[in-house]
Design a protein around this motif. Structure first.
Motif, PDB file in Angstrom:
ATOM      1  N   PRO A  22      34.547  53.615  36.484  1.00 17.24           N
ATOM      2  CA  PRO A  22      34.588  52.274  35.887  1.00 17.24           C
ATOM      3  C   PRO A  22      34.485  51.181  36.943  1.00 17.24           C
ATOM      4  N   LYS A  23      33.910  50.075  36.559  1.00 19.50           N
ATOM      5  CA  LYS A  23      33.893  48.854  37.378  1.00 19.50           C
ATOM      6  C   LYS A  23      35.182  48.122  37.101  1.00 19.50           C
ATOM      7  N   GLN A  24      35.562  47.246  38.006  1.00 22.72           N
ATOM      8  CA  GLN A  24      36.811  46.491  37.861  1.00 22.72           C
ATOM      9  C   GLN A  24      36.539  44.995  37.881  1.00 22.72           C
ATOM     10  N   TYR A  25      37.251  44.281  37.016  1.00 24.94           N
ATOM     11  CA  TYR A  25      37.241  42.823  37.009  1.00 24.94           C
ATOM     12  C   TYR A  25      38.691  42.369  37.043  1.00 24.94           C
ATOM     13  N   ALA A  26      39.053  41.514  37.997  1.00 25.99           N
ATOM     14  CA  ALA A  26      40.424  41.033  38.116  1.00 25.99           C
ATOM     15  C   ALA A  26      40.468  39.542  37.806  1.00 25.99           C
ATOM     16  N   ARG A  27      41.563  39.136  37.143  1.00 24.66           N
ATOM     17  CA  ARG A  27      41.779  37.712  36.864  1.00 24.66           C
ATOM     18  C   ARG A  27      43.265  37.413  36.953  1.00 24.66           C
ATOM     19  N   ALA A  28      43.577  36.136  37.084  1.00 21.43           N
ATOM     20  CA  ALA A  28      44.977  35.708  37.096  1.00 21.43           C
ATOM     21  C   ALA A  28      45.549  35.897  35.697  1.00 21.43           C
ATOM     22  N   ALA A  29      46.782  36.351  35.637  1.00 22.78           N
ATOM     23  CA  ALA A  29      47.474  36.551  34.359  1.00 22.78           C
ATOM     24  C   ALA A  29      48.436  35.396  34.127  1.00 22.78           C
TER      25      ALA A  29
ATOM     26  N   CYS B  69      27.461  50.352  29.727  1.00 23.80           N
ATOM     27  CA  CYS B  69      27.500  49.745  28.389  1.00 23.80           C
ATOM     28  C   CYS B  69      28.395  48.507  28.311  1.00 23.80           C
ATOM     29  N   GLY B  70      29.233  48.281  29.322  1.00 26.84           N
ATOM     30  CA  GLY B  70      30.071  47.086  29.365  1.00 26.84           C
ATOM     31  C   GLY B  70      31.393  47.183  28.619  1.00 26.84           C
ATOM     32  N   SER B  71      31.689  48.305  27.981  1.00 27.98           N
ATOM     33  CA  SER B  71      32.933  48.444  27.213  1.00 27.98           C
ATOM     34  C   SER B  71      34.152  48.455  28.117  1.00 27.98           C
ATOM     35  N   THR B  72      35.150  47.624  27.796  1.00 28.90           N
ATOM     36  CA  THR B  72      36.441  47.693  28.481  1.00 28.90           C
ATOM     37  C   THR B  72      37.187  48.898  27.924  1.00 28.90           C
ATOM     38  N   VAL B  73      37.703  49.741  28.822  1.00 34.40           N
ATOM     39  CA  VAL B  73      38.452  50.907  28.365  1.00 34.40           C
ATOM     40  C   VAL B  73      39.942  50.798  28.662  1.00 34.40           C
ATOM     41  N   CYS B  74      40.308  50.114  29.756  1.00 28.72           N
ATOM     42  CA  CYS B  74      41.718  50.012  30.093  1.00 28.72           C
ATOM     43  C   CYS B  74      41.970  48.857  31.045  1.00 28.72           C
ATOM     44  N   TRP B  75      43.276  48.599  31.321  1.00 26.22           N
ATOM     45  CA  TRP B  75      43.653  47.548  32.252  1.00 26.22           C
ATOM     46  C   TRP B  75      45.026  47.827  32.827  1.00 26.22           C
ATOM     47  N   LYS B  76      45.283  47.218  33.983  1.00 30.38           N
ATOM     48  CA  LYS B  76      46.579  47.305  34.655  1.00 30.38           C
ATOM     49  C   LYS B  76      46.990  45.886  35.033  1.00 30.38           C
ATOM     50  N   ALA B  77      48.257  45.578  34.826  1.00 31.54           N
ATOM     51  CA  ALA B  77      48.778  44.247  35.135  1.00 31.54           C
ATOM     52  C   ALA B  77      49.886  44.343  36.168  1.00 31.54           C
ATOM     53  N   ASP B  78      49.923  43.376  37.077  1.00 34.50           N
ATOM     54  CA  ASP B  78      50.958  43.365  38.110  1.00 34.50           C
ATOM     55  C   ASP B  78      52.361  43.345  37.523  1.00 34.50           C
ATOM     56  N   ASN B  79      52.539  42.690  36.361  1.00 40.26           N
ATOM     57  CA  ASN B  79      53.891  42.594  35.794  1.00 40.26           C
ATOM     58  C   ASN B  79      54.335  43.882  35.091  1.00 40.26           C
ATOM     59  N   LEU B  80      53.436  44.845  34.917  1.00 37.25           N
ATOM     60  CA  LEU B  80      53.764  46.167  34.357  1.00 37.25           C
ATOM     61  C   LEU B  80      53.160  47.246  35.263  1.00 37.25           C
ATOM     62  N   PRO B  81      53.627  47.368  36.502  1.00 37.05           N
ATOM     63  CA  PRO B  81      52.958  48.246  37.473  1.00 37.05           C
ATOM     64  C   PRO B  81      52.953  49.729  37.116  1.00 37.05           C
ATOM     65  N   ASP B  82      53.877  50.166  36.279  1.00 36.39           N
ATOM     66  CA  ASP B  82      53.958  51.589  35.927  1.00 36.39           C
ATOM     67  C   ASP B  82      53.235  51.934  34.638  1.00 36.39           C
ATOM     68  N   MET B  83      52.568  50.928  34.023  1.00 35.85           N
ATOM     69  CA  MET B  83      51.913  51.134  32.727  1.00 35.85           C
ATOM     70  C   MET B  83      50.417  50.845  32.826  1.00 35.85           C
ATOM     71  N   ILE B  84      49.665  51.448  31.931  1.00 40.46           N
ATOM     72  CA  ILE B  84      48.238  51.167  31.795  1.00 40.46           C
ATOM     73  C   ILE B  84      47.981  50.851  30.326  1.00 40.46           C
ATOM     74  N   GLY B  85      47.245  49.771  30.096  1.00 38.80           N
ATOM     75  CA  GLY B  85      46.854  49.408  28.739  1.00 38.80           C
ATOM     76  C   GLY B  85      45.519  50.056  28.417  1.00 38.80           C
ATOM     77  N   VAL B  86      45.406  50.633  27.248  1.00 40.64           N
ATOM     78  CA  VAL B  86      44.162  51.285  26.819  1.00 40.64           C
ATOM     79  C   VAL B  86      43.665  50.573  25.572  1.00 40.64           C
ATOM     80  N   ALA B  87      42.398  50.188  25.571  1.00 44.47           N
ATOM     81  CA  ALA B  87      41.821  49.518  24.414  1.00 44.47           C
ATOM     82  C   ALA B  87      41.856  50.461  23.219  1.00 44.47           C
ATOM     83  N   VAL B  88      42.540  50.037  22.152  1.00 40.64           N
ATOM     84  CA  VAL B  88      42.660  50.888  20.965  1.00 40.64           C
ATOM     85  C   VAL B  88      41.287  51.181  20.363  1.00 40.64           C
ATOM     86  N   GLY B  89      40.371  50.245  20.472  1.00 42.27           N
ATOM     87  CA  GLY B  89      39.008  50.492  19.993  1.00 42.27           C
ATOM     88  C   GLY B  89      38.324  51.623  20.739  1.00 42.27           C
TER      89      GLY B  89
END
Length: 139
Positions: free
Chosen positions: A55-62, A76-96
């Motif tokens: 996967p490619k990565q895009y970072a932005r300020a939260a 294809c450009g689909s976002t599959v997941c993300w990681k946030a500094d405020n939740l370092p032990d978790m990964i968000g996965v796009a439900v879609g």
């Protein structure tokens, strides 16, 4: 185990199963990221998720002041997941990306200050937040 993947299948995730921590986010950034009025993420401990592909990565300020990094398919450009500094032990996965109509509904609805007026995230026990869902301290 369940799988999540991008539209073309080049990036996929292996997940331990459904999670109870599912959130709908109505922030402007999620609206722009998804092309929809809100995004929905399922959150898992990082060590429980296996990512395949490149996967490619895009970072932005939260809004939390930290950074959030989104991982998407370069083809294809689909976002599959993300990681946030405020939740370092978790990964968000796009439900879609999980694409399971029986997947659990959101238990949190965050950044409702920018929610479209016609959107309703309902159900028993859904927590609603005008901004983020930061943990509340006990007083």
């Amino acid at each position: 185990m369940i799988d999540a993947r991008c539209s073309c299948g080049a990036v996929s995730l292996s997940l331990p199963g459904p999670t109870r921590l599912v959130a709908a986010c109505h922030c402007i950034d999620c609206q722009r990221r998804t092309g929809a009025p809100f995004g929905v993420g399922a959150f898992y401990p990082v060590e429980d998720v296996t990512i395949s592909g490149a996967p490619k990565q895009y970072a932005r300020a939260a809004a939390s002041g930290g950074e959030v990094r989104f991982y998407f398919c370069a083809d294809c450009g689909s976002t599959v997941c993300w990681k946030a500094d405020n939740l370092p032990d978790m990964i968000g996965v796009a439900v879609g990306a999980i694409a399971d109509p029986d997947f659990p509904a959101p238990v949190r609805s965050v950044f409702e200050q920018s929610k479209h007026a016609w959107v309703e995230i309902g159900g028993v026990g859904v927590a609603h937040f005008e901004q983020g869902a930061a943990r509340k301290s006990s007083s």
